[in-house]
Design an enzyme around this catalytic site. Structure first.
Site, mmCIF file in Angstrom:
data_model
loop_
_atom_site.group_PDB
_atom_site.id
_atom_site.type_symbol
_atom_site.label_atom_id
_atom_site.label_comp_id
_atom_site.label_asym_id
_atom_site.label_seq_id
_atom_site.Cartn_x
_atom_site.Cartn_y
_atom_site.Cartn_z
ATOM 1 C CG ASP A 89 66.146 59.832 41.282
ATOM 2 O OD1 ASP A 89 65.905 59.090 42.253
ATOM 3 O OD2 ASP A 89 65.307 60.614 40.803
ATOM 4 C CD GLU A 148 66.416 60.209 45.620
ATOM 5 O OE1 GLU A 148 66.812 61.274 45.137
ATOM 6 O OE2 GLU A 148 65.236 59.815 45.544
ATOM 7 C CG HIS A 204 63.240 60.774 37.820
ATOM 8 N ND1 HIS A 204 62.971 60.387 39.111
ATOM 9 C CD2 HIS A 204 62.060 60.694 37.160
ATOM 10 C CE1 HIS A 204 61.696 60.084 39.230
ATOM 11 N NE2 HIS A 204 61.123 60.268 38.058
#
Length: 165
Positions: free
Chosen positions: A16, A76, A149
């Site tokens: 992330d 992501e 995260h």
């Protein structure tokens, strides 16, 4: 760059990305059984030069790749909300992360934030807490993975494994 021989289990690195905080998670996929290996966060200092922060992220990602030798990675995708300017540092972090992964010849799969939420919780509109709780349940963790995260990074890896990528 030549890859190592395939293992009976596959190691997937989830990311992330962010300039201030990059979440990462490592999972093992053995014949459909997902196992948690490790997760964490890369935090950069806000008062450091942007180039130094990006270099630190690059070095940390290289170290994680060296330690866990993933067979695949999932990241992501960039989300452009109302403030495009704030997305630029995240895009730069994605760039150095993607380069580190490509440098080792690791296939990189991208998932939107909504696809990760949907893949982990069953709802594309799930909030951060719901994602964290479902990641905990899916991986059989004693505690909710923190910070969020890291949970999102684990969610990206779960999506890659469940997508058979």
């Amino acid at each position: 760059m030549p890859r190592k021989p395939r293992r009976s289990s596959r190691i997937v690195l989830g990311i992330d990305p962010g300039l201030a905080s990059t979440g990462w998670g490592v999972l093992s996929d053995t014949e459909g059984s997902i196992q948690h290996i490790d997760h964490g966060i890369i935090t950069t200092k806000a008062d450091s030069q942007r180039a130094d922060r990006l270099l630190y992220i690059l070095q940390c990602i290289r170290s994680i790749i060296e330690k866990y030798t993933p067979d695949a990675a999932a990241i992501e995708t960039l989300y452009f909300g109302r403030n495009v300017t704030s997305a630029i540092p995240v895009a730069e972090a994605r760039g150095v992360i993607s380069a580190a992964i490509a440098e080792k010849g690791i296939p990189l799969h991208e998932f939107t934030p909504n696809a990760i939420k949907l893949g982990v919780t069953g709802s594309a509109s799930a909030d951060k807490n719901q994602v964290q709780k479902m990641v905990q349940l899916i991986l059989g963790l004693d505690e909710i993975p923190k910070p969020d995260h890291a949970a999102d990074a684990l969610g990206a890896a779960i999506c890659a494994i469940n997508s058979k990528l």
